[in-house]
Design a protein around this motif. Structure first.
Motif, PDB file in Angstrom:
ATOM      1  N   ASP A 150       7.697  -2.807   1.314  1.00 48.36           N
ATOM      2  CA  ASP A 150       6.409  -3.027   1.954  1.00 48.36           C
ATOM      3  C   ASP A 150       5.358  -2.072   1.380  1.00 48.36           C
ATOM      4  O   ASP A 150       4.593  -1.443   2.101  1.00 48.36           O
ATOM      5  CB  ASP A 150       6.517  -2.878   3.473  1.00 48.36           C
ATOM      6  CG  ASP A 150       7.433  -3.921   4.092  1.00 48.36           C
ATOM      7  OD1 ASP A 150       7.759  -4.915   3.410  1.00 48.36           O
ATOM      8  OD2 ASP A 150       7.838  -3.742   5.269  1.00 48.36           O
ATOM      9  N   GLN A 151       5.352  -1.987   0.029  1.00 53.96           N
ATOM     10  CA  GLN A 151       4.280  -1.242  -0.633  1.00 53.96           C
ATOM     11  C   GLN A 151       2.942  -1.950  -0.427  1.00 53.96           C
ATOM     12  O   GLN A 151       1.892  -1.306  -0.397  1.00 53.96           O
ATOM     13  CB  GLN A 151       4.568  -1.113  -2.132  1.00 53.96           C
ATOM     14  CG  GLN A 151       5.529  -0.011  -2.505  1.00 53.96           C
ATOM     15  CD  GLN A 151       6.950  -0.288  -2.099  1.00 53.96           C
ATOM     16  OE1 GLN A 151       7.409   0.236  -1.088  1.00 53.96           O
ATOM     17  NE2 GLN A 151       7.663  -1.125  -2.848  1.00 53.96           N
ATOM     18  N   VAL A 152       2.993  -3.272  -0.301  1.00 53.29           N
ATOM     19  CA  VAL A 152       1.805  -4.062   0.017  1.00 53.29           C
ATOM     20  C   VAL A 152       2.199  -5.081   1.086  1.00 53.29           C
ATOM     21  O   VAL A 152       3.371  -5.431   1.224  1.00 53.29           O
ATOM     22  CB  VAL A 152       1.234  -4.784  -1.227  1.00 53.29           C
ATOM     23  CG1 VAL A 152       0.666  -3.784  -2.221  1.00 53.29           C
ATOM     24  CG2 VAL A 152       2.285  -5.662  -1.894  1.00 53.29           C
ATOM     25  N   TYR A 153       1.197  -5.543   1.834  1.00 53.02           N
ATOM     26  CA  TYR A 153       1.413  -6.540   2.884  1.00 53.02           C
ATOM     27  C   TYR A 153       0.697  -7.824   2.492  1.00 53.02           C
ATOM     28  O   TYR A 153      -0.521  -7.927   2.609  1.00 53.02           O
ATOM     29  CB  TYR A 153       0.911  -6.021   4.229  1.00 53.02           C
ATOM     30  CG  TYR A 153       1.887  -5.090   4.908  1.00 53.02           C
ATOM     31  CD1 TYR A 153       2.606  -5.502   6.026  1.00 53.02           C
ATOM     32  CD2 TYR A 153       2.116  -3.813   4.430  1.00 53.02           C
ATOM     33  CE1 TYR A 153       3.518  -4.655   6.656  1.00 53.02           C
ATOM     34  CE2 TYR A 153       3.019  -2.957   5.032  1.00 53.02           C
ATOM     35  CZ  TYR A 153       3.712  -3.389   6.152  1.00 53.02           C
ATOM     36  OH  TYR A 153       4.615  -2.547   6.760  1.00 53.02           O
ATOM     37  N   ALA A 154       1.490  -8.803   2.038  1.00 53.32           N
ATOM     38  CA  ALA A 154       0.917 -10.072   1.598  1.00 53.32           C
ATOM     39  C   ALA A 154       0.620 -11.015   2.756  1.00 53.32           C
ATOM     40  O   ALA A 154      -0.093 -12.006   2.570  1.00 53.32           O
ATOM     41  CB  ALA A 154       1.888 -10.752   0.618  1.00 53.32           C
ATOM     42  N   ASP A 155       1.172 -10.712   3.925  1.00 52.34           N
ATOM     43  CA  ASP A 155       1.059 -11.632   5.051  1.00 52.34           C
ATOM     44  C   ASP A 155       0.248 -11.067   6.212  1.00 52.34           C
ATOM     45  O   ASP A 155      -0.054 -11.774   7.166  1.00 52.34           O
ATOM     46  CB  ASP A 155       2.453 -12.022   5.551  1.00 52.34           C
ATOM     47  CG  ASP A 155       3.308 -10.805   5.892  1.00 52.34           C
ATOM     48  OD1 ASP A 155       2.912  -9.669   5.551  1.00 52.34           O
ATOM     49  OD2 ASP A 155       4.386 -10.984   6.495  1.00 52.34           O
TER      50      ASP A 155
END
Length: 592
Positions: A150-155
């Motif tokens: 979860d380095q980035v949150y696409a959702d």
């Protein structure tokens, strides 16, 4: 445009990753030895330009200041910066090793409003402390940063990300404010990694990464039914292709050692195309998209897991998302090929064996039993009429950790037992599972009397705290779910897991970053975060959430009753005294 990120580093080599604004030639140059320069041409993916510069011939255990140039122009360090010099930081061949790890970081502004909603960013707080010369409780900066998902949150996108999406397409159309394509992923990574203090930290602290679900979407690959529901949408194919393709570019490429990179199919294809392109930039878009589509459809075609040597210690990072087998009634956290690979990597003859997996291998026992019961329920353990209920509970309550894949759990536990008993080379002092995901942090230990100690260390979140009500529920389940979980599991004829384990310290719900020191048989772990003093929201101060000295007795002797010592006077915050008292009590728990 982004970076430099110092990625895979060993004793004599380093990989420097950058994203540039145009095609060109990227160079890394030592400041004190300007005749030492390494170069790489950029390559393009969906109109974005990247380079990975392979630096070699460095000395072990050193920090060497460097610059980045694009077409001969110095672009890093930025002009006028007051941050320390960026360095190529190589690993020592022997001696103590220190690493930082954690997971789950949302990218929102660092101001009063977002500190209220998201808490203080622990990674940025630590970067600011390091820039000011404060390395935290270990007394020395770490040599590696391990980001466990979860380095980035696409959702679950921020206001800035939604604004970018809305300028490109209608938010009322699927997938709405979630990411749809590679261009949106590229912008999301820029939001996540461009903050100045964090950018500086990533320019000198070597980082390794592995994805978790939110890098793609919540509950990614939780079950076959989940997959079928996603594939029935109009947008999933574009999401998974963009998610995996951008993950290879922004995260995975930098995980690879020089030897592994030389065998990576996309890297091999890039080098092949570059050989015939002269000085022109190679466009790798078609190859990246085809690769991503293939790895999603055929998980056996590629491996995201990897290993890394840390002095006299070994790190094995395991993909617990993309390599799952989802066949109803025969689910596995790792498919057979991945299981065999893990089996080959879990060996002794090291001081400490570290296993990085985004999902905790050891949840509190009651929660582990609940997940095992749910797996049995979906498989008809209470009759086939309730399988649908079990599936809904699995997705709604995120019952998808290792306990929900009982066969995989027991197989890996058996491997680790053999390591800890000295049947796979000399037994290490400890086997440490490093994990994130669950939005609280804790330490648990497997109950063993001899051989290597086996501990689970969890650090989550870096910046995405649970609401207060959810914290109370998690704390209650952590301490009180064992009788219920055991009863439910037995009612579905679930056999007991191979291990028994107990809590050593935690849970902590603060945004935090874990620091781990390995020095021979000595083992110390601390969790640090940030706190705002005097309204200075842009310059939070470092706060120590917990500092544990984990006694490691000689292998072969009976383990000590006291498994952890809490360093006095280290816990900050309004509830520091209560937290210190709780930690002292928890740390005195003896093996049962």
């Amino acid at each position: 445009m982004l970076g430099p990120l110092l990625r895979h580093v060993d004793a004599t080599s380093a990989a420097v990753w950058v994203e540039t604004g145009r095609a060109g030639k990227v160079a890394v140059r030592l400041i004190e030895q300007p005749d030492r320069v390494w170069r790489a041409r950029t390559f393009a993916v969906h109109g974005h330009h990247y380079a990975l510069v392979e630096v070699d011939g460095l000395d072990p255990g050193t920090r060497t200041a460097y610059q980045v140039l694009v077409d001969g122009e110095v672009v890093w360090p930025p002009a006028g910066t007051d941050l320390p010099a960026s360095t190529l930081t190589t690993l020592p061949e022997d001696g103590a090793v220190r690493l930082a790890f954690g997971s789950c970081r949302t990218s929102v502004p660092h101001d009063a409003v977002h500190h209220l909603s998201h808490g203080v960013d622990a990674l940025r707080s630590y970067a600011l402390a390091l820039a000011d010369g404060d390395p935290g409780p270990l007394g020395t900066p770490p040599q590696l940063l391990l980001l466990l998902g979860d380095q980035v949150y696409a959702d679950s996108t921020s206001a800035a990300m939604r604004e970018f999406i809305a300028a490109r397409r209608d938010l009322d159309e699927e997938p709405g404010p979630e990411l749809a394509d590679y261009e949106e992923y590229a912008h999301l990574y820029r939001l996540a990694w461009s903050e100045p203090a964090l950018r500086w930290l990533l320019s000198w602290l070597p980082s390794l990464m592995i994805f978790d679900d939110h890098d793609v979407r919540d509950d990614w690959n939780t079950s076959q039914q989940w997959r079928e529901e996603m594939e029935a949408t109009s947008w999933w194919h574009g999401r998974i292709v963009a998610g995996l393709g951008s993950y290879w570019v922004y995260q995975h490429l930098g995980n690879l050692s020089p030897a592994a990179r030389a065998e990576d199919p996309l890297w091999v294809e890039l080098r092949r195309r570059q050989e015939g392109a002269g000085e022109a930039e190679v466009d790798l878009t078609d190859a990246v998209d085809a690769f991503a589509e293939r790895t999603d459809a055929e998980p056996l075609s590629y491996r995201w897991s990897y290993t890394h040597r840390l002095g006299r210690n070994r790190l094995v990072v395991v993909d617990s998302r993309a390599s799952r087998r989802l066949d109803p009634g025969d689910r596995a956290m790792l498919d057979e090929r991945e299981t065999r690979w893990v089996d080959e990597q879990l060996v002794g003859d090291v001081d400490h064996l570290l296993v990085g997996t985004s999902l905790p291998f050891l949840l509190p026992r009651g929660l582990h039993h609940l997940e095992s019961w749910n797996e049995a329920l979906v498989n008809g353990g209470w009759g086939h009429r309730l399988t649908g209920v079990g599936e809904r509970l699995r997705q709604e309550l995120d019952l998808e950790h290792w306990g929900a894949f009982a066969a995989s759990f027991d197989r890996v536990a058996e491997m680790v037992d053999e390591v800890a008993d000295g049947r796979r080379g000399a037994a290490p002092s400890s086997v440490l599972f490093l994990s994130g995901d669950v939005h609280h942090s804790y330490v648990t230990e497997v109950e063993r009397r001899t051989g290597s100690r086996i501990l689970q260390l969890v650090c989550s979140p870096i910046r995405n705290p649970l609401p207060r009500a959810a914290r109370a529920i998690v704390a209650g389940l952590s301490h009180g779910a064992r009788p219920l979980g055991t009863l439910l599991a037995r009612s579905a004829r679930v056999p007991d897991p191979r291990w028994d384990w107990h809590g050593v310290a935690g849970p902590w719900f603060d945004n935090n970053l874990a620091l781990l020191e390995l020095d021979g048989t000595d083992l110390r772990a601390a969790w640090v975060g940030g706190k705002v003093l005097g309204g200075e929201h842009d310059r939070p101060r470092l706060a120590v959430v917990a500092d544990l000295e984990l006694d490691v007795p000689p292998v072969g002797s009976e383990h000590h009753d006291a498994v952890a010592r809490v360093h006095p006077g280290v816990v900050g915050g309004m509830r520091g005294r209560l937290r210190r008292l709780r930690e002292r009590l928890v740390a005195r728990r003896s093996l049962r």
